[in-house]
Design a protein around this motif. Sequence first.
Motif, PDB file in Angstrom:
ATOM      1  N   ALA A  57       3.933   3.700   1.345  1.00 19.07           N
ATOM      2  CA  ALA A  57       3.287   3.763   0.029  1.00 19.07           C
ATOM      3  C   ALA A  57       3.400   2.426  -0.689  1.00 19.07           C
ATOM      4  N   THR A  58       2.260   1.898  -1.116  1.00 16.58           N
ATOM      5  CA  THR A  58       2.243   0.640  -1.857  1.00 16.58           C
ATOM      6  C   THR A  58       1.980   0.856  -3.339  1.00 16.58           C
ATOM      7  N   ASP A  59       1.365   1.979  -3.701  1.00 17.13           N
ATOM      8  CA  ASP A  59       1.026   2.233  -5.096  1.00 17.13           C
ATOM      9  C   ASP A  59       1.245   3.697  -5.445  1.00 17.13           C
ATOM     10  N   LEU A  60       1.532   3.922  -6.722  1.00 17.03           N
ATOM     11  CA  LEU A  60       1.702   5.260  -7.259  1.00 17.03           C
ATOM     12  C   LEU A  60       0.675   5.441  -8.368  1.00 17.03           C
ATOM     13  N   ASP A  80      -9.704  -1.344  -8.775  1.00 16.33           N
ATOM     14  CA  ASP A  80      -9.716  -2.813  -8.867  1.00 16.33           C
ATOM     15  C   ASP A  80     -10.199  -3.475  -7.579  1.00 16.33           C
ATOM     16  N   GLY A  81     -11.216  -2.922  -6.952  1.00 18.60           N
ATOM     17  CA  GLY A  81     -11.782  -3.515  -5.753  1.00 18.60           C
ATOM     18  C   GLY A  81     -11.018  -3.238  -4.471  1.00 18.60           C
ATOM     19  N   SER A  82      -9.959  -2.471  -4.534  1.00 16.28           N
ATOM     20  CA  SER A  82      -9.182  -2.112  -3.344  1.00 16.28           C
ATOM     21  C   SER A  82      -9.302  -0.620  -3.088  1.00 16.28           C
ATOM     22  N   GLU A  83      -9.119  -0.244  -1.823  1.00 11.14           N
ATOM     23  CA  GLU A  83      -9.115   1.177  -1.460  1.00 11.14           C
ATOM     24  C   GLU A  83      -7.724   1.576  -1.008  1.00 11.14           C
ATOM     25  N   PHE A  84      -7.339   2.797  -1.357  1.00 10.32           N
ATOM     26  CA  PHE A  84      -6.014   3.308  -1.044  1.00 10.32           C
ATOM     27  C   PHE A  84      -6.133   4.642  -0.324  1.00 10.32           C
ATOM     28  N   GLU A  85      -5.441   4.744   0.784  1.00  5.91           N
ATOM     29  CA  GLU A  85      -5.357   5.995   1.531  1.00  5.91           C
ATOM     30  C   GLU A  85      -4.337   6.879   0.820  1.00  5.91           C
ATOM     31  N   ILE A  86      -4.661   8.145   0.626  1.00  8.06           N
ATOM     32  CA  ILE A  86      -3.758   9.068  -0.063  1.00  8.06           C
ATOM     33  C   ILE A  86      -2.731   9.596   0.934  1.00  8.06           C
ATOM     34  N   LEU A 102       0.727   9.243  -4.147  1.00  9.41           N
ATOM     35  CA  LEU A 102       1.233   8.058  -3.473  1.00  9.41           C
ATOM     36  C   LEU A 102       0.157   7.561  -2.532  1.00  9.41           C
ATOM     37  N   GLY A 103      -0.130   6.269  -2.600  1.00  9.94           N
ATOM     38  CA  GLY A 103      -1.191   5.704  -1.788  1.00  9.94           C
ATOM     39  C   GLY A 103      -0.761   4.443  -1.075  1.00  9.94           C
ATOM     40  N   CYS A 104      -1.468   4.169   0.019  1.00  8.11           N
ATOM     41  CA  CYS A 104      -1.234   2.974   0.825  1.00  8.11           C
ATOM     42  C   CYS A 104      -2.523   2.167   0.818  1.00  8.11           C
ATOM     43  N   GLU A 105      -2.430   0.887   0.483  1.00  6.26           N
ATOM     44  CA  GLU A 105      -3.630   0.063   0.407  1.00  6.26           C
ATOM     45  C   GLU A 105      -4.227  -0.122   1.798  1.00  6.26           C
ATOM     46  N   VAL A 106      -5.533   0.081   1.895  1.00 10.03           N
ATOM     47  CA  VAL A 106      -6.250  -0.081   3.143  1.00 10.03           C
ATOM     48  C   VAL A 106      -6.722  -1.518   3.217  1.00 10.03           C
ATOM     49  N   THR A 107      -6.296  -2.211   4.263  1.00 11.01           N
ATOM     50  CA  THR A 107      -6.707  -3.604   4.440  1.00 11.01           C
ATOM     51  C   THR A 107      -7.513  -3.709   5.727  1.00 11.01           C
ATOM     52  N   GLY A 108      -8.559  -4.494   5.671  1.00 10.93           N
ATOM     53  CA  GLY A 108      -9.399  -4.681   6.845  1.00 10.93           C
ATOM     54  C   GLY A 108      -8.845  -5.771   7.747  1.00 10.93           C
ATOM     55  N   SER A 109      -9.247  -5.753   8.986  1.00 12.38           N
ATOM     56  CA  SER A 109      -8.820  -6.797   9.899  1.00 12.38           C
ATOM     57  C   SER A 109      -9.690  -8.021   9.698  1.00 12.38           C
TER      58      SER A 109
END
Length: 110
Positions: A57-60, A80-86, A102-109
């Motif tokens: 989890a990176t964000d709450l 804010d332009g980012s996507e978060f997996e729940i 609780l979410g985890c930021e989704v980052t692209g390769s």
Amino acid sequence: MSFGKMNARIEIIKKVHSTDEDGFAVNSDIVLANVRAYREQRGATEFKENRAVFSKATDLFQLRIIPNLKITSDMLIRCDGSEFEILSVDCLCGKGMYIEILGCEVTGSG
């Protein structure tokens, strides 16, 4: 939770995978809700991350319950332009007014 603390605008979205009439895969986003929320970025030391239950989890996010919408882990949050997996959804205070996500930021390769 006061309304003044909920200073982040978030969208709760669901990814839909379908095919067009030619048989090609089409991915689209359906916005289920656009609400205000309290966002807290979670930073921790390696020691705390190893002992944490949700170390990914990176964000709450804390927000008011949305009537007729059950938020599940197959949805995403856009903020804010980012996507978060729940990762998890919990009810706060037992009164059924607020939920904590609780979410985890989704980052692209790349």
